[in-house]
Scaffold this motif. Sequence first.
Motif, PDB file in Angstrom:
ATOM      1  N   ALA A 431       0.843  -1.207   0.000  1.00 16.09           N
ATOM      2  CA  ALA A 431       0.000   0.000   0.000  1.00 16.09           C
ATOM      3  C   ALA A 431       0.874   1.251   0.000  1.00 16.09           C
ATOM      4  CB  ALA A 431      -0.923  -0.013   1.212  1.00 16.09           C
ATOM      5  N   ILE A 432       1.991   1.185   0.689  1.00 18.75           N
ATOM      6  CA  ILE A 432       2.908   2.338   0.694  1.00 18.75           C
ATOM      7  C   ILE A 432       3.602   2.441  -0.664  1.00 18.75           C
ATOM      8  CG2 ILE A 432       5.022   3.282   1.726  1.00 18.75           C
ATOM      9  CD1 ILE A 432       4.081   2.072   4.389  1.00 18.75           C
ATOM     10  N   ILE A 433       4.024   1.305  -1.167  1.00 19.25           N
ATOM     11  CA  ILE A 433       4.731   1.301  -2.453  1.00 19.25           C
ATOM     12  C   ILE A 433       3.826   1.859  -3.561  1.00 19.25           C
ATOM     13  CG2 ILE A 433       5.706  -0.245  -4.231  1.00 19.25           C
ATOM     14  CD1 ILE A 433       6.758  -1.961  -1.774  1.00 19.25           C
ATOM     15  N   SER A 434       2.558   1.439  -3.562  1.00 23.59           N
ATOM     16  CA  SER A 434       1.638   1.918  -4.606  1.00 23.59           C
ATOM     17  C   SER A 434       1.266   3.381  -4.395  1.00 23.59           C
ATOM     18  CB  SER A 434       0.361   1.072  -4.611  1.00 23.59           C
ATOM     19  OG  SER A 434      -0.393   1.367  -3.446  1.00 23.59           O
ATOM     20  N   GLY A 435       1.403   3.876  -3.172  1.00 20.79           N
ATOM     21  CA  GLY A 435       1.060   5.272  -2.895  1.00 20.79           C
ATOM     22  C   GLY A 435      -0.343   5.438  -2.323  1.00 20.79           C
ATOM     23  N   ARG A 436      -1.060   4.333  -2.139  1.00 16.96           N
ATOM     24  CA  ARG A 436      -2.377   4.460  -1.491  1.00 16.96           C
ATOM     25  C   ARG A 436      -2.159   5.014  -0.089  1.00 16.96           C
ATOM     26  NH1 ARG A 436      -3.929   0.223  -4.699  1.00 16.96           N
ATOM     27  NH2 ARG A 436      -5.897   0.681  -5.746  1.00 16.96           N
ATOM     28  N   ILE A 437      -1.175   4.442   0.586  1.00 17.00           N
ATOM     29  CA  ILE A 437      -0.722   5.039   1.841  1.00 17.00           C
ATOM     30  C   ILE A 437       0.554   5.800   1.510  1.00 17.00           C
ATOM     31  CG2 ILE A 437       0.229   4.579   4.142  1.00 17.00           C
ATOM     32  CD1 ILE A 437      -1.625   2.194   4.357  1.00 17.00           C
ATOM     33  N   ARG A 438       0.508   7.121   1.786  1.00  8.98           N
ATOM     34  CA  ARG A 438       1.664   7.950   1.427  1.00  8.98           C
ATOM     35  C   ARG A 438       2.858   7.642   2.344  1.00  8.98           C
ATOM     36  NH1 ARG A 438       0.648  14.382   0.865  1.00  8.98           N
ATOM     37  NH2 ARG A 438       2.697  15.104   0.192  1.00  8.98           N
ATOM     38  N   ARG A 621       6.586  19.540   7.297  1.00 10.06           N
ATOM     39  CA  ARG A 621       7.861  18.803   7.336  1.00 10.06           C
ATOM     40  C   ARG A 621       7.639  17.294   7.293  1.00 10.06           C
ATOM     41  NH1 ARG A 621      12.409  22.065  10.799  1.00 10.06           N
ATOM     42  NH2 ARG A 621      11.676  24.139  10.242  1.00 10.06           N
ATOM     43  N   THR A 622       6.561  16.844   7.929  1.00 10.87           N
ATOM     44  CA  THR A 622       6.250  15.407   7.891  1.00 10.87           C
ATOM     45  C   THR A 622       6.040  14.961   6.444  1.00 10.87           C
ATOM     46  OG1 THR A 622       5.197  15.496  10.044  1.00 10.87           O
ATOM     47  CG2 THR A 622       4.576  13.660   8.645  1.00 10.87           C
ATOM     48  N   LEU A 623       5.212  15.716   5.726  1.00 10.77           N
ATOM     49  CA  LEU A 623       4.901  15.323   4.345  1.00 10.77           C
ATOM     50  C   LEU A 623       6.150  15.423   3.463  1.00 10.77           C
ATOM     51  CD1 LEU A 623       1.408  17.048   4.037  1.00 10.77           C
ATOM     52  CD2 LEU A 623       1.886  14.601   4.360  1.00 10.77           C
ATOM     53  N   ALA A 624       6.940  16.469   3.674  1.00 11.32           N
ATOM     54  CA  ALA A 624       8.152  16.631   2.866  1.00 11.32           C
ATOM     55  C   ALA A 624       9.109  15.466   3.112  1.00 11.32           C
ATOM     56  CB  ALA A 624       8.829  17.957   3.200  1.00 11.32           C
ATOM     57  N   HIS A 625       9.217  15.050   4.379  1.00 11.95           N
ATOM     58  CA  HIS A 625      10.123  13.945   4.703  1.00 11.95           C
ATOM     59  C   HIS A 625       9.624  12.641   4.086  1.00 11.95           C
ATOM     60  CE1 HIS A 625      13.129  11.792   7.101  1.00 11.95           C
ATOM     61  NE2 HIS A 625      12.186  10.890   7.340  1.00 11.95           N
ATOM     62  N   ILE A 626       8.328  12.398   4.225  1.00 13.90           N
ATOM     63  CA  ILE A 626       7.746  11.173   3.664  1.00 13.90           C
ATOM     64  C   ILE A 626       7.978  11.147   2.147  1.00 13.90           C
ATOM     65  CG2 ILE A 626       5.496  10.135   3.081  1.00 13.90           C
ATOM     66  CD1 ILE A 626       4.659  10.677   5.998  1.00 13.90           C
ATOM     67  N   ASP A 627       7.727  12.281   1.481  1.00 21.11           N
ATOM     68  CA  ASP A 627       7.896  12.328   0.023  1.00 21.11           C
ATOM     69  C   ASP A 627       9.362  12.155  -0.370  1.00 21.11           C
ATOM     70  OD1 ASP A 627       5.199  12.595  -0.217  1.00 21.11           O
ATOM     71  OD2 ASP A 627       5.205  14.759  -0.582  1.00 21.11           O
ATOM     72  N   LEU A 635       9.931   5.162  -5.294  1.00 19.36           N
ATOM     73  CA  LEU A 635       8.485   4.887  -5.322  1.00 19.36           C
ATOM     74  C   LEU A 635       7.775   5.979  -6.112  1.00 19.36           C
ATOM     75  CD1 LEU A 635       7.886   3.901  -1.581  1.00 19.36           C
ATOM     76  CD2 LEU A 635       8.445   2.420  -3.507  1.00 19.36           C
ATOM     77  N   PRO A 636       6.591   5.646  -6.660  1.00 18.96           N
ATOM     78  CA  PRO A 636       5.866   6.671  -7.417  1.00 18.96           C
ATOM     79  C   PRO A 636       5.525   7.870  -6.532  1.00 18.96           C
ATOM     80  CG  PRO A 636       4.494   4.726  -7.046  1.00 18.96           C
ATOM     81  CD  PRO A 636       5.880   4.369  -6.630  1.00 18.96           C
ATOM     82  N   GLU A 637       5.499   9.027  -7.157  1.00 20.16           N
ATOM     83  CA  GLU A 637       5.164  10.237  -6.428  1.00 20.16           C
ATOM     84  C   GLU A 637       3.738  10.114  -5.885  1.00 20.16           C
ATOM     85  OE1 GLU A 637       5.259  14.644  -7.878  1.00 20.16           O
ATOM     86  OE2 GLU A 637       7.030  13.557  -8.621  1.00 20.16           O
ATOM     87  N   TYR A 638       3.509  10.649  -4.704  1.00 19.22           N
ATOM     88  CA  TYR A 638       2.164  10.575  -4.115  1.00 19.22           C
ATOM     89  C   TYR A 638       1.181  11.357  -4.981  1.00 19.22           C
ATOM     90  CZ  TYR A 638      -1.704  11.935  -1.099  1.00 19.22           C
ATOM     91  OH  TYR A 638      -2.950  12.191  -0.595  1.00 19.22           O
ATOM     92  N   ASP A 639       0.079  10.714  -5.364  1.00 17.75           N
ATOM     93  CA  ASP A 639      -0.914  11.393  -6.192  1.00 17.75           C
ATOM     94  C   ASP A 639      -2.310  10.914  -5.789  1.00 17.75           C
ATOM     95  OD1 ASP A 639      -2.551  12.431  -8.091  1.00 17.75           O
ATOM     96  OD2 ASP A 639      -1.755  11.251  -9.767  1.00 17.75           O
ATOM     97  N   PRO A 640      -3.021  11.715  -5.004  1.00 14.51           N
ATOM     98  CA  PRO A 640      -4.325  11.256  -4.492  1.00 14.51           C
ATOM     99  C   PRO A 640      -5.347  11.047  -5.605  1.00 14.51           C
ATOM    100  CG  PRO A 640      -3.942  13.582  -3.940  1.00 14.51           C
ATOM    101  CD  PRO A 640      -2.681  13.068  -4.534  1.00 14.51           C
TER     102      PRO A 640
END
Length: 672
Positions: A431-438, A621-627, A635-640
């Motif tokens: 789920a993380i790899i696919s980006g469903r879970i960022r 900062r959390t989101l920037a670090h995760i990305d 991994l693919p860029e997060y794209d909701p």
Amino acid sequence: MMAKEKKTPEQLSIDPAAQEMLIRAEQIGVGTAFTRAENMAPCNIGGAGMCCKLCGMGPCRLTKEGQTGVCGATIDTIQARNFIRAIAAGSAAHSDHGRDMAFTLKAVANGEAEGYYIRDVAKLRTVAAHYDIPIEGRAPEEIANDLADLYLAQFGQQRGEVAPLKRAPAKRQKLWRDTKVVPRGIDREVVEALHRTHIGDDQDPEHILQHAVRTALADGWGGSMIATDVADILFGTPAPLLGQANLGVLKQDMVNVIVHGHEPTLSEMIVAASQTPEIIEYAKAAGAKGVNLAGICCTANEILMRQGVPAAGNFLQQELAILTGAVEAMVVDVQCIMQALVGLATNFHTKIITTSPKVKIKGATHIEFDEHKALTIAKQILREAIDNYKNRGDIQIPDVREDLVPGFSHEYINYMLGGSYRASFRPLNDAIISGRIRGVAAIVGCNNPRSQHDYLHTHVTSELLKQDVLVVQTGCGAIASAKLGLLLGEAGLDKVGPGLREICETVGIPPVLHMGSCVDNTRILTVLTQMVEEGGLGDDIDQVPAVGLAPEWMSEKALAIGTYCVASGAYVMFGGSSPISGMPDKVEDSDIVLRYISEGWEELYGGKLEFIDDPDEMIARTLAHIDKKRAELGLPEYDPQRFGRSGDARMRELEALPLAERQAALYGTPGK
Ligand code: NFS
């Protein structure tokens, strides 16, 4: 000078139950931590870590450029010493709890602990196998006896490595060995932290902080991990169940007993005793319908996770519970217990009962706990509470409570993703790899009256959920989210991003997983390790797109937790102010230590510790670090936009559409 404007109850807490009790406190004319915090301005010198009171030549306050202490200590040395002392105290608190749990396991194994038994033999065997303790053909008590001996030995061990450390990813263990931060024995590291910071000892800040890491690791991969393991073995590994949280769990027509503190040993026995016919009869004879138990702080989390006993609230609600006038007894053990409880209780009939041989409060009733006769003591405590029911005066219980689903041990997370036959972290990693879970955020820690009660926890949590970040929680942060309804299954899902929602619906989990008390932060270390071992997210914890946050921290234990998480590879952010912020505008070098635990530690361990007072900055900062971590893993860029085309909610939307539109939405428009 203009008088400071008094804060309104709404400014002090976002929780309506807390607000109601703050109004009652005002009416009665009693103070609480909320009002005391307003009246007590924090010392800006001590608060910045710029005061040294380690010897009788001081205290020395270094507020001018170039100033040193009487002994010549520089500002960075003083700050490093203050910091490690806090970590040593935090580690000592957690680990001493772990030691007591190990003593209880030993007593149970030898048939000397009245009322206790080994509830989770499977966990006992799994844990024992980590240390090559023979399990085949042996009785649980024999295995437990060996495990208890091994665990007790970790505290006084002088050389070598603390045993649970081998449960970390192999690469991480090597890193710790290379950087010479492997804890040798739990007590040894705490004692050495105190020795090194005595006047005239270790005076190189980086060298002091290296030992701070070793001390914190002795907690996270030592004492705390032992505490969690043994609690699971004796009281059961948590699995999801239904619970409730907030002051509205107190009952008008029952004897209300609050258990508050941290150790599950006595509180578990009080749960058992409260259900015995003898106690129920005794309560009925006193005119009550029975005994209603509720928890505060991490004791609440321990019995909520395993027994579904409701949580009356988190740290800042301990006084508010007494203010209801409906609590017959508040039974406390260790840690996070405000001395003010005793004075406050004199305005009501509430009995404050201390139980630990380590904790007495002047004016409280002391009934000392002994695991060898726990059930007898638990019943004695309950009788005291029941006898007090007749003394109740005017009561006011806020009609505020929320349902929640706690109980997400790492074993359960593993199981829920694959069932008994193919239990695995694969679906989570996928789920993380696919980006469903960022990515994953662990949002943990205390309340602090220096900020609006529960606001930082719940704001950061809610915003990250919208960004498809799976949230795991422990401690008082988990109770904050529970009260807001974020720990529910489907009911909470309208508040989360499309990808995370799909996962929650598929697996049947809430978007926020309650993983237990603060010592149970070690469960998060285990989850991260298992995610690494599952593959696809790098070969060490620092590569996983995950962040740790303690938005409302206040305790020294929180600093120990933050530090062992950083040393394990995590980016950790604390809200509010830093205890070593310095005043770089006045004293140039007073932020050296602050920078070192961020940039310096990141270079060494891949994790860093920061103090960020703006919650939106924490989120950014959390989101920037995760990305960033996602990008580093390729991994693919997060794209909701890619998600949310499935799931229960989408199906309901589609059902409402005319047939042609529904088909187009499901199967696409022909020719497109
Ligand atoms: Ni953790 Fe739990 Fe709460 Fe903070 Fe205190 S109860 S161990 S220290 S205040 S989260």
